[in-house]
Write a protein that holds these residues in place. Structure first.
Motif, PDB file in Angstrom:
ATOM      1  N   THR A  63       1.092  -0.729  -0.373  1.00 37.09           N
ATOM      2  CA  THR A  63       0.004  -0.407   0.092  1.00 37.09           C
ATOM      3  C   THR A  63       0.544   0.737  -0.051  1.00 37.09           C
ATOM      4  O   THR A  63       0.527   2.610  -0.588  1.00 37.09           O
ATOM      5  N   SER A  64       1.804   1.543   0.735  1.00 37.14           N
ATOM      6  CA  SER A  64       3.052   2.303   0.436  1.00 37.14           C
ATOM      7  C   SER A  64       4.415   1.662  -0.148  1.00 37.14           C
ATOM      8  O   SER A  64       4.583   0.655   0.678  1.00 37.14           O
ATOM      9  N   ILE A  65       4.918   2.564  -0.743  1.00 39.09           N
ATOM     10  CA  ILE A  65       6.452   3.241  -0.744  1.00 39.09           C
ATOM     11  C   ILE A  65       7.397   3.895  -0.458  1.00 39.09           C
ATOM     12  O   ILE A  65       6.744   5.195  -0.824  1.00 39.09           O
ATOM     13  N   ALA A  66       8.637   3.914   0.628  1.00 40.87           N
ATOM     14  CA  ALA A  66       9.176   4.884   0.731  1.00 40.87           C
ATOM     15  C   ALA A  66       9.792   5.678  -0.274  1.00 40.87           C
ATOM     16  O   ALA A  66       9.609   5.679  -1.731  1.00 40.87           O
ATOM     17  N   SER A  67       9.870   6.918   0.018  1.00 43.93           N
ATOM     18  CA  SER A  67      10.448   7.902  -0.844  1.00 43.93           C
ATOM     19  C   SER A  67      11.774   8.035  -1.870  1.00 43.93           C
ATOM     20  O   SER A  67      12.824   7.114  -0.861  1.00 43.93           O
ATOM     21  N   ASP A  68      12.050   8.374  -3.178  1.00 46.33           N
ATOM     22  CA  ASP A  68      13.233   7.730  -3.600  1.00 46.33           C
ATOM     23  C   ASP A  68      13.762   6.058  -4.262  1.00 46.33           C
ATOM     24  O   ASP A  68      15.030   5.773  -3.701  1.00 46.33           O
ATOM     25  N   MET A  69      12.682   5.435  -4.110  1.00 44.65           N
ATOM     26  CA  MET A  69      12.665   4.344  -3.297  1.00 44.65           C
ATOM     27  C   MET A  69      13.724   3.857  -5.061  1.00 44.65           C
ATOM     28  O   MET A  69      14.381   2.917  -4.657  1.00 44.65           O
ATOM     29  N   PHE A  70      12.778   4.522  -5.716  1.00 44.80           N
ATOM     30  CA  PHE A  70      13.925   3.519  -7.288  1.00 44.80           C
ATOM     31  C   PHE A  70      14.721   4.702  -8.071  1.00 44.80           C
ATOM     32  O   PHE A  70      15.184   4.713  -8.664  1.00 44.80           O
ATOM     33  N   ALA A  71      14.556   5.747  -7.224  1.00 45.16           N
ATOM     34  CA  ALA A  71      15.939   6.691  -6.942  1.00 45.16           C
ATOM     35  C   ALA A  71      16.863   6.358  -7.535  1.00 45.16           C
ATOM     36  O   ALA A  71      17.339   5.464  -7.563  1.00 45.16           O
ATOM     37  N   LEU A  92      10.170   8.773  -6.594  1.00 47.57           N
ATOM     38  CA  LEU A  92      10.239   7.167  -6.687  1.00 47.57           C
ATOM     39  C   LEU A  92      10.982   6.949  -7.499  1.00 47.57           C
ATOM     40  O   LEU A  92      12.126   6.562  -7.079  1.00 47.57           O
ATOM     41  N   PHE A  93      10.846   7.770  -8.740  1.00 53.09           N
ATOM     42  CA  PHE A  93      12.132   6.551  -9.752  1.00 53.09           C
ATOM     43  C   PHE A  93      12.768   7.868 -10.457  1.00 53.09           C
ATOM     44  O   PHE A  93      13.256   8.068 -11.687  1.00 53.09           O
ATOM     45  N   GLU A  94      13.031   9.462  -9.992  1.00 52.24           N
ATOM     46  CA  GLU A  94      13.930  10.044 -10.211  1.00 52.24           C
ATOM     47  C   GLU A  94      15.227   9.209 -10.575  1.00 52.24           C
ATOM     48  O   GLU A  94      15.825   8.506  -9.983  1.00 52.24           O
ATOM     49  N   ASN A  95      15.965   9.877 -11.602  1.00 50.51           N
ATOM     50  CA  ASN A  95      17.125   9.264 -12.243  1.00 50.51           C
ATOM     51  C   ASN A  95      17.462   7.862 -12.551  1.00 50.51           C
ATOM     52  O   ASN A  95      18.285   7.954 -12.764  1.00 50.51           O
ATOM     53  N   PHE A 113       5.687  15.632  -6.128  1.00 50.19           N
ATOM     54  CA  PHE A 113       6.797  15.938  -7.005  1.00 50.19           C
ATOM     55  C   PHE A 113       7.673  14.748  -7.391  1.00 50.19           C
ATOM     56  O   PHE A 113       8.895  14.103  -6.309  1.00 50.19           O
ATOM     57  N   SER A 114       8.889  15.291  -8.452  1.00 50.71           N
ATOM     58  CA  SER A 114       9.876  15.000  -8.656  1.00 50.71           C
ATOM     59  C   SER A 114       9.948  13.051  -8.926  1.00 50.71           C
ATOM     60  O   SER A 114      11.272  12.735  -8.910  1.00 50.71           O
ATOM     61  N   ALA A 115       8.653  12.875  -9.078  1.00 52.56           N
ATOM     62  CA  ALA A 115       8.659  11.641  -9.011  1.00 52.56           C
ATOM     63  C   ALA A 115       8.731  10.916 -10.400  1.00 52.56           C
ATOM     64  O   ALA A 115       9.664   9.640 -10.151  1.00 52.56           O
ATOM     65  N   PHE A 116       8.999  11.404 -11.094  1.00 55.28           N
ATOM     66  CA  PHE A 116       9.813  10.967 -12.559  1.00 55.28           C
ATOM     67  C   PHE A 116      10.359  11.888 -13.108  1.00 55.28           C
ATOM     68  O   PHE A 116      11.024  11.560 -14.285  1.00 55.28           O
ATOM     69  N   GLU A 117      11.531  12.743 -12.224  1.00 57.82           N
ATOM     70  CA  GLU A 117      12.369  13.494 -12.785  1.00 57.82           C
ATOM     71  C   GLU A 117      13.675  12.984 -13.502  1.00 57.82           C
ATOM     72  O   GLU A 117      14.204  11.736 -13.013  1.00 57.82           O
ATOM     73  N   ASN A 118      13.708  12.586 -14.481  1.00 56.71           N
ATOM     74  CA  ASN A 118      14.879  12.633 -14.923  1.00 56.71           C
ATOM     75  C   ASN A 118      14.831  11.120 -15.801  1.00 56.71           C
ATOM     76  O   ASN A 118      16.004  10.809 -15.638  1.00 56.71           O
ATOM     77  N   CYS A 119      13.765  10.959 -15.918  1.00 56.07           N
ATOM     78  CA  CYS A 119      13.710   9.485 -16.466  1.00 56.07           C
ATOM     79  C   CYS A 119      13.767   9.627 -18.254  1.00 56.07           C
ATOM     80  O   CYS A 119      12.499   9.829 -19.000  1.00 56.07           O
ATOM     81  N   THR A 120      14.943   9.669 -18.748  1.00 56.60           N
ATOM     82  CA  THR A 120      15.476  10.118 -19.729  1.00 56.60           C
ATOM     83  C   THR A 120      14.725   9.236 -21.232  1.00 56.60           C
ATOM     84  O   THR A 120      15.183   9.308 -22.374  1.00 56.60           O
ATOM     85  N   GLN A 121      14.310   7.937 -20.214  1.00 57.80           N
ATOM     86  CA  GLN A 121      13.808   7.047 -21.475  1.00 57.80           C
ATOM     87  C   GLN A 121      12.755   6.429 -21.680  1.00 57.80           C
ATOM     88  O   GLN A 121      12.247   5.817 -22.351  1.00 57.80           O
ATOM     89  N   LEU A 122      11.483   7.077 -20.800  1.00 59.64           N
ATOM     90  CA  LEU A 122      10.034   7.108 -20.322  1.00 59.64           C
ATOM     91  C   LEU A 122      10.011   7.823 -21.501  1.00 59.64           C
ATOM     92  O   LEU A 122       9.732   9.115 -21.499  1.00 59.64           O
ATOM     93  N   THR A 123       8.512   7.131 -22.720  1.00 58.63           N
ATOM     94  CA  THR A 123       8.103   7.882 -23.418  1.00 58.63           C
ATOM     95  C   THR A 123       6.589   8.207 -23.508  1.00 58.63           C
ATOM     96  O   THR A 123       5.936   8.675 -24.853  1.00 58.63           O
ATOM     97  N   SER A 124       6.373   7.665 -22.517  1.00 58.59           N
ATOM     98  CA  SER A 124       4.584   7.332 -22.968  1.00 58.59           C
ATOM     99  C   SER A 124       4.717   7.325 -21.412  1.00 58.59           C
ATOM    100  O   SER A 124       4.937   6.035 -20.804  1.00 58.59           O
ATOM    101  N   ILE A 125       3.268   8.812 -20.994  1.00 61.20           N
ATOM    102  CA  ILE A 125       2.877   7.708 -19.676  1.00 61.20           C
ATOM    103  C   ILE A 125       2.068   7.662 -19.377  1.00 61.20           C
ATOM    104  O   ILE A 125       0.632   8.493 -20.412  1.00 61.20           O
ATOM    105  N   VAL A 126       0.431   6.642 -18.764  1.00 61.78           N
ATOM    106  CA  VAL A 126      -1.077   6.927 -19.073  1.00 61.78           C
ATOM    107  C   VAL A 126      -1.247   7.402 -17.428  1.00 61.78           C
ATOM    108  O   VAL A 126      -1.127   6.506 -16.798  1.00 61.78           O
ATOM    109  N   ILE A 127      -1.849   8.928 -16.737  1.00 61.62           N
ATOM    110  CA  ILE A 127      -3.004   8.932 -15.700  1.00 61.62           C
ATOM    111  C   ILE A 127      -3.358   8.538 -15.742  1.00 61.62           C
ATOM    112  O   ILE A 127      -4.415   8.607 -16.775  1.00 61.62           O
ATOM    113  N   PRO A 128      -3.675   7.407 -14.351  1.00 63.22           N
ATOM    114  CA  PRO A 128      -4.861   6.756 -14.315  1.00 63.22           C
ATOM    115  C   PRO A 128      -5.669   8.086 -13.633  1.00 63.22           C
ATOM    116  O   PRO A 128      -5.646   9.145 -12.726  1.00 63.22           O
TER     117      PRO A 128
END
Length: 176
Positions: A63-71, A92-95, A113-128
């Motif tokens: 149900t919850s994930i720590a901040s910066d988990m996959f950064a 969460l996915f920064e850098n 904030f900054s959840a997907f910042e600098n995810c340079t290969q992410l080209t498409s996303i659908v917001i739920p």
């Protein structure tokens, strides 16, 4: 040795740039607390092994994930989040510069904030469709080509899409 994990959930009093946080002390080096390279405390994902690569699936029921988990996991290419996660924490996915695909849960209500910042290969996303707020810099410094934002989103933070290329934006049913 103890590990201090910080968890910010949708129930916390959120202030842009900081949060009221819950901190938990757990025994990081106790092998019994780890499961398949992940450290959970009940339904909280607190840590993952360093240098994840390829696809990572967050355990069902989380149900919850720590901040910066996959950064800064620069070899991570895909992440699947279960439908029990309703809050995408900050950084969460920064850098995650190799991240190409993320399946956001339909239950998600807030992208911090900054959840997907600098995810340079992410080209498409659908917001739920349940998301109501996208935080500042959530998708800044990205290479998104297409993003679908449902009309449930009522707040988009400053610079949420800063320093990205031109892209096709769908808001509700309208192409913008």
């Amino acid at each position: 040795t103890e590990f201090l994990a910080t968890i910010a959930t949708e129930n916390d009093d959120w202030v842009e740039g900081g949060a009221v946080k819950k901190s938990l002390k757990i025994h990081y080096y106790n092998v019994k607390n780890w499961e398949d390279g992940s450290l959970y405390l009940d339904n909280f994902l607190l840590a993952v092994k360093p240098n994840l690569s390829g696809k990572y699936v967050v355990k069902n029921g989380t149900t919850s994930i720590a901040s910066d988990m996959f950064a800064n996991h620069t070899k991570l290419t895909e992440v699947v989040l279960p439908d029990t996660v309703s809050f995408i924490p900050y950084g969460l996915f920064e850098n995650c510069t190799s991240l190409e695909k993320v399946k956001l849960p339909e239950s998600a209500e807030y992208i911090s904030f900054s959840a997907f910042e600098n995810c340079t290969q992410l080209t498409s996303i659908v917001i739920p469709k349940n998301v109501t707020k996208i935080g500042s810099s959530a998708f800044s410094s990205f290479d998104l080509i297409s993003i679908e934002i449902p009309d449930s989103v009522i707040t988009i933070g400053e610079g949420a899409f800063f320093q990205g290329p031109w892209f096709t934006l769908y808001y509700g049913e309208q192409k913008m």
